[in-house]
Design an enzyme around this catalytic site. Sequence first.
Site, PDB file in Angstrom:
ATOM      1  CG  HIS A 146      -0.374   0.308   2.516  1.00 19.38           C
ATOM      2  ND1 HIS A 146      -0.041  -0.660   3.438  1.00 19.38           N
ATOM      3  CD2 HIS A 146      -0.035   1.492   3.108  1.00 19.38           C
ATOM      4  CE1 HIS A 146       0.453  -0.108   4.530  1.00 19.38           C
ATOM      5  NE2 HIS A 146       0.465   1.208   4.345  1.00 19.38           N
ATOM      6  CG  ASP A 176      -0.054  -4.012   2.831  1.00 20.85           C
ATOM      7  OD1 ASP A 176       0.007  -3.496   1.703  1.00 20.85           O
ATOM      8  OD2 ASP A 176      -0.022  -3.353   3.886  1.00 20.85           O
ATOM      9  N   GLY A 253       3.480   6.319   8.004  1.00 18.92           N
ATOM     10  CA  GLY A 253       4.892   6.523   7.704  1.00 18.92           C
ATOM     11  C   GLY A 253       5.749   5.387   8.223  1.00 18.92           C
ATOM     12  CG  ASN A 254       6.201   3.824  12.271  1.00 18.38           C
ATOM     13  OD1 ASN A 254       5.653   4.729  12.905  1.00 18.38           O
ATOM     14  ND2 ASN A 254       7.450   3.435  12.499  1.00 18.38           N
ATOM     15  CB  SER A 255       3.247   1.557   6.204  1.00 21.23           C
ATOM     16  OG  SER A 255       2.065   1.766   6.942  1.00 21.23           O
TER      17      SER A 255
END
Length: 303
Positions: A146, A176, A253-255
């Site tokens: 994503h 993901d 933003g940690n993704s």
Amino acid sequence: MKRKSIYFGSTRSDDPSSGRHAASPAPRTGRRGSLVSSAIQRVRRQARVFAFVAGALLMFGAVLVRDALRAPPVALTQADIDRAVLDALENKPWPARAAKAVEAVRQSVVRVRTYARDPKSGEEKEHGQGTGVVIVEDGTILTNFHVVFGAERLAVTFFDGMESPATLVGMHPRNDLAVIRATKLPDDLPAATLGNTSRLRPGDEVVAVGFPFGIGPSVSAGVISGLNREFLSPQGKRVLSGLIQFDAAANPGNSGGPLVTMDGDVVGIVTAILNPTSASTFIGIGFATTIEAAGAAVGMPPF
């Protein structure tokens, strides 16, 4: 009548009939001289013996004085040892376990930014941002699907500030996950050490490293809250399963960033946070895709 001449000053007899001359008495140096010499030698020997004995006694006395002045040894108790250890820890603190874990992956974490053209203006704008982790030294990077979905251009920033274009080389939407590769690399780029989840237990300490809201790299610490969890995306379009639940703070933003054990092994890729409200901020429940699922996304066997 003639008188005989008398001579003084001589003890010799001039009587020719004696057949010899009377000699002057010799000094009496025979027996008496030997006795005197022997006495002197005895005195000298005795003096030497006395000096030796006196020196030995002086040294012995010095040793006795030294031993008398020396403090007797003190037996250490367990309390003394505990105080010494505590003092050493207070004055020379050891690095935190989380700090050592982060150091193991610090140079492998990258910031990922995506760009796309605005449909109205046609200008290129920042489309999204996230985090990635280098898993192969050739610049192969693992991140979330994503994060890169819908992007026309990708860019990554390495630990030393170097920026590089990146290309999408693989996707695994079901978990993901996405694989991208940078085209320009820093010298001696290290890859993160990938672990496995078979030994994870609820309560194990972990850290999450990433760029929440573009700030970072930032570190948060927590524990494994649960294993084999499911998460339904807010849009309700897909269900992610087999996830690691953790409580280290994670925000947009940690993704795509790594979830790291205290040994410095990457065991998951941060992929989602749960917030029942409309806000997309952390309330204590985060999810990470397992590194085994990441292996499938990369096309490699589980680690």
